[in-house]
Design a protein around this motif. Structure first.
Motif, PDB file in Angstrom:
ATOM      1  N   ILE A 172       1.854 140.662 -93.869  1.00  0.00           N
ATOM      2  CA  ILE A 172       1.531 139.276 -93.492  1.00  0.00           C
ATOM      3  C   ILE A 172       2.448 138.377 -94.674  1.00  0.00           C
ATOM      4  CG2 ILE A 172       0.070 137.301 -93.141  1.00  0.00           C
ATOM      5  CD1 ILE A 172      -1.593 139.042 -91.990  1.00  0.00           C
ATOM      6  N   PHE A 173       2.578 138.755 -95.804  1.00  0.00           N
ATOM      7  CA  PHE A 173       3.441 137.990 -96.758  1.00  0.00           C
ATOM      8  C   PHE A 173       4.624 138.188 -96.420  1.00  0.00           C
ATOM      9  CE2 PHE A 173       5.518 137.997-100.727  1.00  0.00           C
ATOM     10  CZ  PHE A 173       5.483 136.438-101.281  1.00  0.00           C
ATOM     11  N   TRP A 174       5.194 139.483 -96.250  1.00  0.00           N
ATOM     12  CA  TRP A 174       6.580 139.692 -96.123  1.00  0.00           C
ATOM     13  C   TRP A 174       7.149 138.861 -94.661  1.00  0.00           C
ATOM     14  CZ3 TRP A 174       9.206 140.537-100.263  1.00  0.00           C
ATOM     15  CH2 TRP A 174       8.405 141.216-101.130  1.00  0.00           C
ATOM     16  N   ILE A 175       6.379 138.697 -93.811  1.00  0.00           N
ATOM     17  CA  ILE A 175       6.589 138.084 -92.573  1.00  0.00           C
ATOM     18  C   ILE A 175       6.802 136.535 -92.997  1.00  0.00           C
ATOM     19  CG2 ILE A 175       5.943 137.131 -90.260  1.00  0.00           C
ATOM     20  CD1 ILE A 175       4.601 140.316 -90.032  1.00  0.00           C
ATOM     21  N   MET A 176       5.742 136.190 -93.594  1.00  0.00           N
ATOM     22  CA  MET A 176       5.923 134.571 -94.025  1.00  0.00           C
ATOM     23  C   MET A 176       7.010 134.347 -95.059  1.00  0.00           C
ATOM     24  SD  MET A 176       1.789 134.037 -95.297  1.00  0.00           S
ATOM     25  CE  MET A 176       2.043 132.271 -95.893  1.00  0.00           C
ATOM     26  N   PHE A 223       9.928 134.213 -92.541  1.00  0.00           N
ATOM     27  CA  PHE A 223      10.119 132.862 -91.666  1.00  0.00           C
ATOM     28  C   PHE A 223       9.972 131.508 -92.633  1.00  0.00           C
ATOM     29  CE2 PHE A 223       8.349 135.660 -88.371  1.00  0.00           C
ATOM     30  CZ  PHE A 223       9.230 135.321 -87.501  1.00  0.00           C
ATOM     31  N   TYR A 224       9.971 131.535 -93.730  1.00  0.00           N
ATOM     32  CA  TYR A 224       9.982 130.328 -94.675  1.00  0.00           C
ATOM     33  C   TYR A 224      11.303 129.745 -94.651  1.00  0.00           C
ATOM     34  CZ  TYR A 224      10.225 127.461 -99.127  1.00  0.00           C
ATOM     35  OH  TYR A 224      10.125 126.476 -99.864  1.00  0.00           O
ATOM     36  N   PRO A 225      12.306 130.321 -95.068  1.00  0.00           N
ATOM     37  CA  PRO A 225      13.648 129.493 -94.682  1.00  0.00           C
ATOM     38  C   PRO A 225      14.042 129.393 -93.352  1.00  0.00           C
ATOM     39  CG  PRO A 225      14.104 131.939 -95.305  1.00  0.00           C
ATOM     40  CD  PRO A 225      12.545 131.706 -95.485  1.00  0.00           C
ATOM     41  N   ILE A 226      13.529 130.056 -92.499  1.00  0.00           N
ATOM     42  CA  ILE A 226      13.799 129.612 -90.897  1.00  0.00           C
ATOM     43  C   ILE A 226      13.196 128.373 -90.827  1.00  0.00           C
ATOM     44  CG2 ILE A 226      13.296 130.362 -88.534  1.00  0.00           C
ATOM     45  CD1 ILE A 226      13.716 133.140 -89.441  1.00  0.00           C
ATOM     46  N   LEU A 230      10.742 115.691 -96.711  1.00  0.00           N
ATOM     47  CA  LEU A 230      10.131 116.212 -98.061  1.00  0.00           C
ATOM     48  C   LEU A 230       9.003 116.620 -98.150  1.00  0.00           C
ATOM     49  CD1 LEU A 230      11.130 116.384-101.185  1.00  0.00           C
ATOM     50  CD2 LEU A 230      10.483 114.137-101.295  1.00  0.00           C
ATOM     51  N   ASN A 231       7.935 115.842 -97.227  1.00  0.00           N
ATOM     52  CA  ASN A 231       6.653 116.335 -97.396  1.00  0.00           C
ATOM     53  C   ASN A 231       6.592 117.519 -96.591  1.00  0.00           C
ATOM     54  OD1 ASN A 231       5.634 114.021 -98.645  1.00  0.00           O
ATOM     55  ND2 ASN A 231       5.367 112.854 -96.778  1.00  0.00           N
ATOM     56  N   ARG A 232       7.347 117.759 -95.587  1.00  0.00           N
ATOM     57  CA  ARG A 232       7.131 119.226 -94.916  1.00  0.00           C
ATOM     58  C   ARG A 232       7.618 120.353 -95.634  1.00  0.00           C
ATOM     59  NH1 ARG A 232       8.081 117.538 -88.390  1.00  0.00           N
ATOM     60  NH2 ARG A 232       6.474 116.017 -88.461  1.00  0.00           N
ATOM     61  N   PHE A 233       8.870 119.949 -96.322  1.00  0.00           N
ATOM     62  CA  PHE A 233       9.355 120.752 -97.481  1.00  0.00           C
ATOM     63  C   PHE A 233       8.129 121.358 -98.364  1.00  0.00           C
ATOM     64  CE2 PHE A 233      14.163 120.943 -96.930  1.00  0.00           C
ATOM     65  CZ  PHE A 233      14.027 121.169 -95.522  1.00  0.00           C
ATOM     66  N   ILE A 234       7.728 120.221 -98.976  1.00  0.00           N
ATOM     67  CA  ILE A 234       6.557 120.495 -99.921  1.00  0.00           C
ATOM     68  C   ILE A 234       5.465 121.572 -99.456  1.00  0.00           C
ATOM     69  CG2 ILE A 234       4.736 119.339-101.601  1.00  0.00           C
ATOM     70  CD1 ILE A 234       6.946 117.300-101.907  1.00  0.00           C
ATOM     71  N   VAL A 235       5.130 121.150 -98.386  1.00  0.00           N
ATOM     72  CA  VAL A 235       3.853 121.675 -97.772  1.00  0.00           C
ATOM     73  C   VAL A 235       4.163 123.248 -97.442  1.00  0.00           C
ATOM     74  CG1 VAL A 235       2.198 121.964 -95.685  1.00  0.00           C
ATOM     75  CG2 VAL A 235       2.563 119.621 -96.700  1.00  0.00           C
ATOM     76  N   ALA A 236       5.418 123.616 -96.751  1.00  0.00           N
ATOM     77  CA  ALA A 236       5.781 124.727 -96.612  1.00  0.00           C
ATOM     78  C   ALA A 236       5.959 125.604 -97.885  1.00  0.00           C
ATOM     79  CB  ALA A 236       7.083 124.830 -95.715  1.00  0.00           C
ATOM     80  N   THR A 237       6.508 124.968 -99.117  1.00  0.00           N
ATOM     81  CA  THR A 237       6.682 125.625-100.075  1.00  0.00           C
ATOM     82  C   THR A 237       5.219 125.724-100.980  1.00  0.00           C
ATOM     83  OG1 THR A 237       8.639 124.433-100.579  1.00  0.00           O
ATOM     84  CG2 THR A 237       7.857 125.251-102.374  1.00  0.00           C
ATOM     85  N   LEU A 238       4.293 124.975-100.819  1.00  0.00           N
ATOM     86  CA  LEU A 238       3.062 125.293-101.273  1.00  0.00           C
ATOM     87  C   LEU A 238       2.240 126.354-100.636  1.00  0.00           C
ATOM     88  CD1 LEU A 238       1.546 121.605-101.814  1.00  0.00           C
ATOM     89  CD2 LEU A 238       2.167 123.395-103.561  1.00  0.00           C
TER      90      LEU A 238
END
Length: 166
Positions: A45-49, A52-55, A10-18
């Motif tokens: 860079i934003f579109w690459i991020m 990769f976010y769901p990955i 959950l913490n890792r999901f929260i950090v990635a989402t933030l």
């Protein structure tokens, strides 16, 4: 109550989402700039991020699931409860300070300016991460700021936030 490994996930999901939310806010803010050259580095860079976010979330989930299976196998084989990894289960003070510093930097950069705020920001981040040599803290933060200024303003012609005093 959630198990320790679930809290880590959950913490890792929260950090990635933030991170993706902050990047999205910055991306939206940059889109309002009139000069196309100001958007050259940010948009790709934003579109690459975003791709990769769901990955990253999927890989984190897969890793968590494999650890859960390993702990269950260990518990059934040894008839003991698996030990919770307490270190991973908590957001450390360093991570919170690090993320808070980044948020504060982004909030203040337009009003204070790149040249003044960046060395202070870099100094603080290196100190938070454990660097204690004043020579290293000062030299790296100042040299990095100068090199970034030369790279963006002089070489690429991309203006940086000037803030107060300029």
């Amino acid at each position: 109550m959630l198990k320790s490994s679930a809290v880590v996930l959950l913490n890792r999901f929260i950090v990635a989402t933030l991170i993706i939310v902050l990047a999205g806010i910055y991306f939206i803010d940059v889109q309002s700039l009139p000069n196309v050259r100001d958007k050259v580095l940010i948009s790709p860079i934003f579109w690459i991020m975003l791709v990769f976010y769901p990955i990253i979330l999927w890989q984190e989930w897969r890793t968590w699931k494999a650890k859960e299976r390993a702990q269950q196998n260990k518990a059934t084989n040894t008839k003991e409860e698996p030990e919770a990894d307490e270190v991973e289960g908590k957001l450390s003070k360093k991570i919170v300070l690090f993320m808070g510093s980044i948020a504060l930097y982004l909030a203040l950069i337009t009003s204070i300016g790149f040249v003044i705020l960046t060395p202070v920001f870099l100094f603080a981040l290196m100190y938070i991460l454990g660097t204690r040599s004043w020579k290293v803290l000062l030299s790296v933060s100042l040299i990095t700021t100068v090199l970034l200024y030369i790279f963006f303003v002089i070489w690429l012609g991309i203006p940086l936030p000037q803030g107060i005093g300029f």
